[in-house]
Design a protein around this motif. Structure first.
Motif, PDB file in Angstrom:
ATOM      1  N   GLN A  43      -7.785 -14.571   9.433  1.00  0.00           N
ATOM      2  CA  GLN A  43      -6.962 -15.415   8.574  1.00  0.00           C
ATOM      3  C   GLN A  43      -7.576 -15.722   7.222  1.00  0.00           C
ATOM      4  OE1 GLN A  43      -8.166 -16.115  11.528  1.00  0.00           O
ATOM      5  NE2 GLN A  43      -8.966 -18.205  11.733  1.00  0.00           N
ATOM      6  N   PHE A  44      -8.876 -15.484   7.049  1.00  0.00           N
ATOM      7  CA  PHE A  44      -9.487 -15.780   5.757  1.00  0.00           C
ATOM      8  C   PHE A  44      -9.440 -14.598   4.790  1.00  0.00           C
ATOM      9  CE2 PHE A  44     -13.080 -13.568   7.439  1.00  0.00           C
ATOM     10  CZ  PHE A  44     -13.292 -14.056   8.725  1.00  0.00           C
ATOM     11  N   TRP A  45      -8.860 -13.468   5.204  1.00  0.00           N
ATOM     12  CA  TRP A  45      -8.632 -12.380   4.244  1.00  0.00           C
ATOM     13  C   TRP A  45      -7.548 -12.834   3.258  1.00  0.00           C
ATOM     14  CZ3 TRP A  45     -10.440  -7.118   4.151  1.00  0.00           C
ATOM     15  CH2 TRP A  45     -11.418  -6.840   5.114  1.00  0.00           C
ATOM     16  N   PRO A  46      -7.646 -12.472   1.987  1.00  0.00           N
ATOM     17  CA  PRO A  46      -6.676 -12.936   0.985  1.00  0.00           C
ATOM     18  C   PRO A  46      -5.257 -12.482   1.319  1.00  0.00           C
ATOM     19  CG  PRO A  46      -8.601 -11.951  -0.082  1.00  0.00           C
ATOM     20  CD  PRO A  46      -8.717 -11.645   1.376  1.00  0.00           C
ATOM     21  N   GLU A  47      -4.300 -13.353   1.078  1.00  0.00           N
ATOM     22  CA  GLU A  47      -2.894 -12.987   1.258  1.00  0.00           C
ATOM     23  C   GLU A  47      -2.545 -11.859   0.280  1.00  0.00           C
ATOM     24  OE1 GLU A  47      -0.529 -13.768   3.323  1.00  0.00           O
ATOM     25  OE2 GLU A  47      -1.724 -15.210   4.481  1.00  0.00           O
ATOM     26  N   GLN A  75      -9.313 -22.635   8.269  1.00  0.00           N
ATOM     27  CA  GLN A  75      -8.040 -22.749   8.984  1.00  0.00           C
ATOM     28  C   GLN A  75      -8.139 -22.030  10.323  1.00  0.00           C
ATOM     29  OE1 GLN A  75      -8.613 -20.958   6.276  1.00  0.00           O
ATOM     30  NE2 GLN A  75      -7.108 -19.333   5.910  1.00  0.00           N
ATOM     31  N   PRO A  76      -7.674 -22.658  11.393  1.00  0.00           N
ATOM     32  CA  PRO A  76      -7.791 -22.048  12.732  1.00  0.00           C
ATOM     33  C   PRO A  76      -6.758 -20.949  12.938  1.00  0.00           C
ATOM     34  CG  PRO A  76      -6.647 -24.138  12.899  1.00  0.00           C
ATOM     35  CD  PRO A  76      -7.066 -24.003  11.451  1.00  0.00           C
ATOM     36  N   PHE A  77      -7.089 -20.024  13.817  1.00  0.00           N
ATOM     37  CA  PHE A  77      -6.120 -19.012  14.203  1.00  0.00           C
ATOM     38  C   PHE A  77      -5.064 -19.662  15.096  1.00  0.00           C
ATOM     39  CE2 PHE A  77      -4.613 -15.678  17.131  1.00  0.00           C
ATOM     40  CZ  PHE A  77      -4.149 -14.746  16.202  1.00  0.00           C
ATOM     41  N   PRO A  78      -3.796 -19.317  14.925  1.00  0.00           N
ATOM     42  CA  PRO A  78      -2.742 -19.967  15.724  1.00  0.00           C
ATOM     43  C   PRO A  78      -2.691 -19.448  17.165  1.00  0.00           C
ATOM     44  CG  PRO A  78      -1.784 -18.328  14.249  1.00  0.00           C
ATOM     45  CD  PRO A  78      -3.240 -18.400  13.900  1.00  0.00           C
TER      46      PRO A  78
END
Length: 526
Positions: free
Chosen positions: A133-137, A157-160
């Motif tokens: 999730q920390f890879w850029p959008e 941010q946590p993984f869902p």
């Protein structure tokens, strides 16, 4: 599945609107199809016993102005097989999802969304798979014009993860850093007491851009890269890669090399199966079996070094054939040594499985039923332990397996015991195949020149490695350059099945379930 023949597959493709339908070797067809027709084709193939077994994307904008998807539809035996090429417009980077029709396709589609930015419309689980999730959008690293990024930061941010809630339920998190020397993977258990009611696995911690490296490395170094995709499957991955190159270049591999490739692949199967059985019985607390299995494994690794020049068989499989000591190895002596070591292994396995402590821990543990295994399209030894009768050595022969009588072993119970017994039986079969190769391998050249690759050409290399089918799809950019290499290790297909196998088991039995699957982190995190 009895209804699927090459002719019935051809008719289904034509009914779906396929164009450019072309035979591609024994039992294989290739065509092009509009993306909107892919779900209808999948529905036509279900009654015939075929499903999506492989899906890859390639950035072909420079050549054709669009992206290309390559689907492989086939039964579990992977023959006959249809390769369907689909264009995805640059201005509308989306395609219809097959996720509700094929579990394997659902995983491939999530990976394509991460790495290429092509959206599978209608996918029920759009969460990231390959990239954390920390890879850029908006950054899709397998696009040809993707530049290296330095702004990859973990904002916390946590993984869902899925949450299981209710009275008496709680979570146990394991990893991604483990107490042993295994690679990183995160396991999140939801448990009631000690009973597992849900497991979610999160990988991707060692995603290392391997497929991109194939495009940028000097061509002569790419076989060494294939060897390192999953360190315990050096021969399997390199053989699949080399077979794809050879198919592209029209290279005729010498007969001696084809037989020696069988020997190398079976040696790799042997040392892994012996080590796995040792680790499985060790997790039941039976140290005697573990010690002797690892003694035998060490002897097998030393044998590898003597006959192939490397304990893990690296450098032995090369484009066009084989290289190094194996080319002139004394196969009779090798077969005799293997038979002695396998005889010792079978005796140790018998002693271990006759022990009630071991048997009670394995029997019924981590059961993956045949219906679940089929729905999840499980492959390789895990699939055969759950009643799926498929093995490429028999069903779609490669190397010299077409001249051998390979005899796959199938169990129905799908538990840790079945996955252990599969390994014991396959070790005996490996010794038999090596003996047959020793008696039948002809003399002559062990390598042929590869020749140039046709720009824009593509081909598959498909091998039944020790875990299961290894796929390499290669798209050439020039005579000695690659535009795309898509790799599928059987672990990518089988990791989700572990989440089902552990349900209703107790937490202390998870190590046994995990070891009996023995999936590769590195093979999944390309």
């Amino acid at each position: 599945m009895a209804g699927l023949t090459r002719e019935s597959l051809r008719r289904a493709l034509l009914e779906a609107g396929a164009t450019g339908l072309t035979p591609r070797g024994v039992g294989a067809l290739e065509c092009r199809l509009p993306s909107r027709e892919i779900p209808a084709l999948a529905d036509r193939l279900v009654p015939l016993g075929a499903a999506c077994q492989f899906l890859a994307a390639a950035d072909t904008r420079e050549r054709s102005g669009d992206f290309t998807l390559a689907y492989a539809f086939a039964p579990a035996t992977l023959r006959p097989v249809a390769t369907v090429l689909v264009s995805v417009a640059t201005g509308a980077p989306r395609f219809p999802s097959l996720a509700t029709r094929s579990f394997a396709a659902s995983r491939f589609e999530r990976e394509i969304q991460d790495l290429f930015g092509l959206t599978p419309t209608g996918h029920p689980d759009p969460r990231r798979l390959a990239l954390h999730q920390f890879w850029p959008e908006g950054y899709h690293p397998l696009r040809r014009d993707a530049a290296a990024r330095t702004d990859v930061t973990d904002a916390g941010q946590p993984f869902p993860f899925r949450r299981v809630e209710g009275e008496g339920l709680f979570e146990i998190t394991v990893g991604p850093v483990h107490a042993g020397i295994i690679e990183p993977g995160h396991f999140r258990f939801s448990v009631e007491g000690e009973t597992i009611v849900n497991l979610e696995t999160r990988l991707g911690f060692v995603h290392k851009g391997t497929e991109k490296l194939f495009e940028t490395l000097p061509f002569e170094r790419t076989p060494a890269l294939a060897e390192q995709i999953s360190g315990d499957t050096s021969a399997g991955h390199t053989l699949a890669y080399c077979q794809a190159l050879e198919a592209l270049a029209g290279c005729e591999v010498p007969a001696r090399a084809r037989w020696l490739r069988v020997v190398l692949l079976e040696l790799e199967r042997l040392y892994n199966h012996v080590g796995d059985v040792g680790m499985i019985v060790n997790d039941t607390g039976y140290a005697f079996g573990h010690a002797h299995c690892f003694r035998i494994r060490e002897e097998l690794l030393r044998l590898n070094a003597r006959v192939a020049g490397h304990r893990l068989l690296r450098g032995a499989v090369v484009p066009g054939g084989v290289a190094g000591p194996i080319a002139g190895a004394a196969l009779g002596d090798l077969a005799a040594a293997v038979e002695t070591l396998v005889g010792e292994f079978v005796e140790i396995a018998r002693l271990s499985l006759d022990n009630t402590m071991v048997l009670e821990r394995l029997q019924g543990t981590g059961r993956l039923t045949t219906p679940t295994a089929r729905e999840m399209q499980v492959v390789g030894l895990v699939g055969r332990a759950s009643g799926i009768d498929a093995d490429l050595r028999r069903d779609a022969p490669f190397a010299a397996y077409g001249e051998l009588d390979a005899r796959p072993v199938v169990y129905e119970t799908g538990d840790a015991l079945a996955r252990t017994l599969i390994r014991v039986d396959e070790a005996k079969e490996a010794a038999r195949l090596i003996r047959a190769a020793a008696e039948r391998t002809p003399s002559g050249a062990a390598r042929a020149p590869l020749g140039p690759l046709p720009a824009g050409g593509h081909a598959f290399g498909l091998v039944e490695a020790w875990r299961g089918p290894v796929w390499h799809w290669v798209l050439a950019a020039g005579p000695a350059t690659l535009a795309r290499v898509k790799v599928v290790d059987p672990s990518f297909r089988n990791w989700p099945a572990l989440e089902y196998a552990v349900l209703k088991n107790i937490v202390p039995d998870f190590p046994i379930c995990n070891k009996s699957f023995n999936l590769s982190y590195s093979g999944a995190d390309l």
